[in-house]
Design a protein around this motif. Structure first.
Motif, mmCIF file in Angstrom:
data_model
loop_
_atom_site.group_PDB
_atom_site.id
_atom_site.type_symbol
_atom_site.label_atom_id
_atom_site.label_comp_id
_atom_site.label_asym_id
_atom_site.label_seq_id
_atom_site.Cartn_x
_atom_site.Cartn_y
_atom_site.Cartn_z
ATOM 1 N N LYS A 84 -19.229 22.051 -2.458
ATOM 2 C CA LYS A 84 -17.812 21.758 -2.676
ATOM 3 C C LYS A 84 -17.621 20.248 -2.787
ATOM 4 N N PRO A 85 -18.070 19.664 -3.908
ATOM 5 C CA PRO A 85 -18.014 18.199 -4.040
ATOM 6 C C PRO A 85 -16.604 17.644 -3.893
ATOM 7 N N PHE A 86 -16.495 16.657 -3.010
ATOM 8 C CA PHE A 86 -15.243 15.932 -2.759
ATOM 9 C C PHE A 86 -14.102 16.843 -2.284
ATOM 10 N N TYR A 87 -14.448 17.967 -1.700
ATOM 11 C CA TYR A 87 -13.416 18.915 -1.254
ATOM 12 C C TYR A 87 -12.490 18.278 -0.209
ATOM 13 N N THR A 88 -13.070 17.642 0.796
ATOM 14 C CA THR A 88 -12.250 17.058 1.867
ATOM 15 C C THR A 88 -11.364 15.943 1.327
ATOM 16 N N TRP A 89 -11.920 15.139 0.434
ATOM 17 C CA TRP A 89 -11.138 14.056 -0.163
ATOM 18 C C TRP A 89 -9.953 14.624 -0.947
ATOM 19 N N ARG A 90 -10.213 15.643 -1.758
ATOM 20 C CA ARG A 90 -9.162 16.223 -2.599
ATOM 21 C C ARG A 90 -8.109 16.970 -1.793
ATOM 22 N N HIS A 91 -8.488 17.439 -0.606
ATOM 23 C CA HIS A 91 -7.559 18.207 0.235
ATOM 24 C C HIS A 91 -7.185 17.424 1.497
ATOM 25 N N TYR A 92 -7.224 16.121 1.392
ATOM 26 C CA TYR A 92 -7.000 15.278 2.558
ATOM 27 C C TYR A 92 -5.608 15.446 3.149
ATOM 28 N N ALA A 93 -4.616 15.687 2.303
ATOM 29 C CA ALA A 93 -3.243 15.827 2.804
ATOM 30 C C ALA A 93 -3.164 16.940 3.846
ATOM 31 N N GLU A 94 -3.821 18.068 3.547
ATOM 32 C CA GLU A 94 -3.819 19.169 4.510
ATOM 33 C C GLU A 94 -4.674 18.825 5.724
ATOM 34 N N HIS A 95 -5.794 18.154 5.487
ATOM 35 C CA HIS A 95 -6.708 17.802 6.581
ATOM 36 C C HIS A 95 -6.055 16.841 7.559
ATOM 37 N N SER A 96 -5.277 15.888 7.036
ATOM 38 C CA SER A 96 -4.658 14.899 7.904
ATOM 39 C C SER A 96 -3.462 15.461 8.659
ATOM 40 N N SER A 97 -2.908 16.569 8.127
ATOM 41 C CA SER A 97 -1.749 17.284 8.698
ATOM 42 C C SER A 97 -0.452 16.485 8.612
ATOM 43 N N ARG A 98 -0.526 15.244 8.104
ATOM 44 C CA ARG A 98 0.668 14.407 8.006
ATOM 45 C C ARG A 98 1.055 14.117 6.560
ATOM 46 N N GLY A 99 0.375 14.790 5.616
ATOM 47 C CA GLY A 99 0.711 14.618 4.218
ATOM 48 C C GLY A 99 0.249 13.309 3.619
ATOM 49 N N MET A 100 -0.725 12.657 4.231
ATOM 50 C CA MET A 100 -1.150 11.340 3.779
ATOM 51 C C MET A 100 -2.096 11.417 2.568
ATOM 52 N N ASN A 143 0.833 -1.200 0.000
ATOM 53 C CA ASN A 143 0.000 0.000 0.000
ATOM 54 C C ASN A 143 0.872 1.256 0.000
ATOM 55 N N TRP A 144 1.938 1.250 0.802
ATOM 56 C CA TRP A 144 2.825 2.414 0.847
ATOM 57 C C TRP A 144 3.523 2.637 -0.484
ATOM 58 N N ALA A 145 3.810 1.575 -1.219
ATOM 59 C CA ALA A 145 4.459 1.731 -2.517
ATOM 60 C C ALA A 145 3.597 2.571 -3.457
ATOM 61 N N GLN A 146 2.286 2.407 -3.361
ATOM 62 C CA GLN A 146 1.376 3.223 -4.173
ATOM 63 C C GLN A 146 1.348 4.666 -3.691
ATOM 64 N N PHE A 147 1.476 4.860 -2.385
ATOM 65 C CA PHE A 147 1.495 6.221 -1.831
ATOM 66 C C PHE A 147 2.679 7.014 -2.360
ATOM 67 N N LEU A 148 3.813 6.353 -2.570
ATOM 68 C CA LEU A 148 4.992 7.058 -3.057
ATOM 69 C C LEU A 148 4.762 7.683 -4.425
ATOM 70 N N ASN A 149 3.774 7.169 -5.170
ATOM 71 C CA ASN A 149 3.469 7.738 -6.485
ATOM 72 C C ASN A 149 2.862 9.128 -6.389
ATOM 73 N N VAL A 150 2.269 9.467 -5.246
ATOM 74 C CA VAL A 150 1.645 10.793 -5.096
ATOM 75 C C VAL A 150 2.407 11.675 -4.113
ATOM 76 N N LEU A 151 3.507 11.163 -3.573
ATOM 77 C CA LEU A 151 4.292 11.954 -2.625
ATOM 78 C C LEU A 151 4.975 13.108 -3.358
ATOM 79 N N ASN A 152 4.820 14.313 -2.807
ATOM 80 C CA ASN A 152 5.436 15.485 -3.416
ATOM 81 C C ASN A 152 5.980 16.400 -2.324
ATOM 82 N N ASP A 153 6.559 17.521 -2.718
ATOM 83 C CA ASP A 153 7.175 18.432 -1.758
ATOM 84 C C ASP A 153 6.168 18.975 -0.751
ATOM 85 N N GLU A 154 4.940 19.233 -1.203
ATOM 86 C CA GLU A 154 3.922 19.771 -0.295
ATOM 87 C C GLU A 154 3.602 18.770 0.814
ATOM 88 N N ARG A 155 3.445 17.502 0.459
ATOM 89 C CA ARG A 155 3.149 16.481 1.459
ATOM 90 C C ARG A 155 4.326 16.301 2.423
#
Length: 279
Positions: free
Chosen positions: A206-222, A19-31
């Motif tokens: 704001k359809p799917f706003y929380t989902w699309r901005h989850y990295a900020e919501h989780s505060s851990r870049g997830m 699962n983490w291997a897939q996460f690395l595909n979306v990891l960026n400087d902001e996260r």
């Protein structure tokens, strides 16, 4: 003792590393920056220069990377070989050939292995020890790794009187199903976890706003999707009440420095302890 592969084959363990291997595909400087800020905030520091950081169960390797960026000497280990590979990939991307970041495969339940690592200024294990199959033993095993007056930062799933048995069943069932049928569990769980928030976002235009901005919501870049898969599949699975974790370490010579709870709901309670004396 069963190997990791045997446990996965028997449906006794989730492949966190896959699962983490897939996460690395979306990891960026902001996260990465979000994760860095969360670590600084919880530890109450601006950097980790001159500190030695032990990442127990490094998972994706994100927080090992963050600790290294903050100046710490880092040792990462994980029981899951694919998690070890993820951590190694982040080192390759950001700190290639760095002698101050060591990555190994190992288990927190292996006391002989832990003894070879010595003591560390910061021992970090976020959302890991409750997946070992022997949580209280794991909580005990990390203690010798914490240097005198060192810091222990852990996160443990919160106990819910009604829902904990339900989620235990969900996770066990998910891992015992063939890969092609796991959607039968994952689909309903996704609706249960995200349905109310998705409807709320739709109603406020704001359809799917929380989902699309989850990295900020989780505060851990997830990642929202990877966190859902991690939660539904995360097995073995144990929980504890905040006061149980607090008392466990208080009785062993630790002082609570910081704590963030999930408000009695679903998720992890986070604890930062300082080792005050030899128990």
């Amino acid at each position: 003792m069963n190997t990791h592969a045997n446990e996965v084959d028997k449906g006794e363990r989730f492949e966190f590393g896959a699962n983490w291997a897939q996460f690395l595909n979306v990891l960026n400087d902001e996260r990465i920056e979000l994760a860095e800020q969360s670590l600084r905030t919880m530890l109450g520091v601006t950097d980790l220069k001159g500190k030695r950081f032990l990442d127990v169960g490094s998972g994706s390797g994100l927080f090992s990377l963050v600790a290294r960026r903050l100046g710490a000497t880092v040792h990462s280990f994980d029981y899951d070989p694919k998690s070890v590979a993820c951590t190694s990939e982040l080192k390759r991307r950001y700190f290639p050939d760095d002698p101050d970041w060591v990555i190994e495969q190992g288990s927190v339940l292996d006391e002989d292995y832990l003894q070879t690592l010595g003591q560390w200024d910061i021992v970090y294990s976020w959302g890991v020890l409750h997946h070992t199959g022997a949580m209280w033993r794991a909580l005990e095993n990390v203690i010798p790794s914490v240097h005198q007056r060192g810091t222990l930062y852990i996160a443990i799933y919160n106990h819910q009187r009604v829902m904990t048995p339900v989620w235990t069943w969900v996770k066990r069932t998910y891992n015992r199903l063939p890969l092609g049928l796991r959607w039968l569990v994952l689909g309903p769980a996704l609706i249960r976890l995200w349905g109310p928030r998705t409807v709320y976002d739709l109603l406020r235009g704001k359809p799917f706003y929380t989902w699309r901005h989850y990295a900020e919501h989780s505060s851990r870049g997830m990642s929202a999707w990877r966190d859902v898969v991690d939660w539904v599949g995360g097995y073995p699975f144990e929980v504890a009440k905040p006061e149980e974790v607090f008392r466990f370490y208080l009785d062993r010579g630790f002082v609570l420095r910081n704590m963030v709870t999930c408000g009695g709901g679903l998720g992890c309670n986070e604890f930062v302890f300082a080792r005050a004396s030899t128990p």
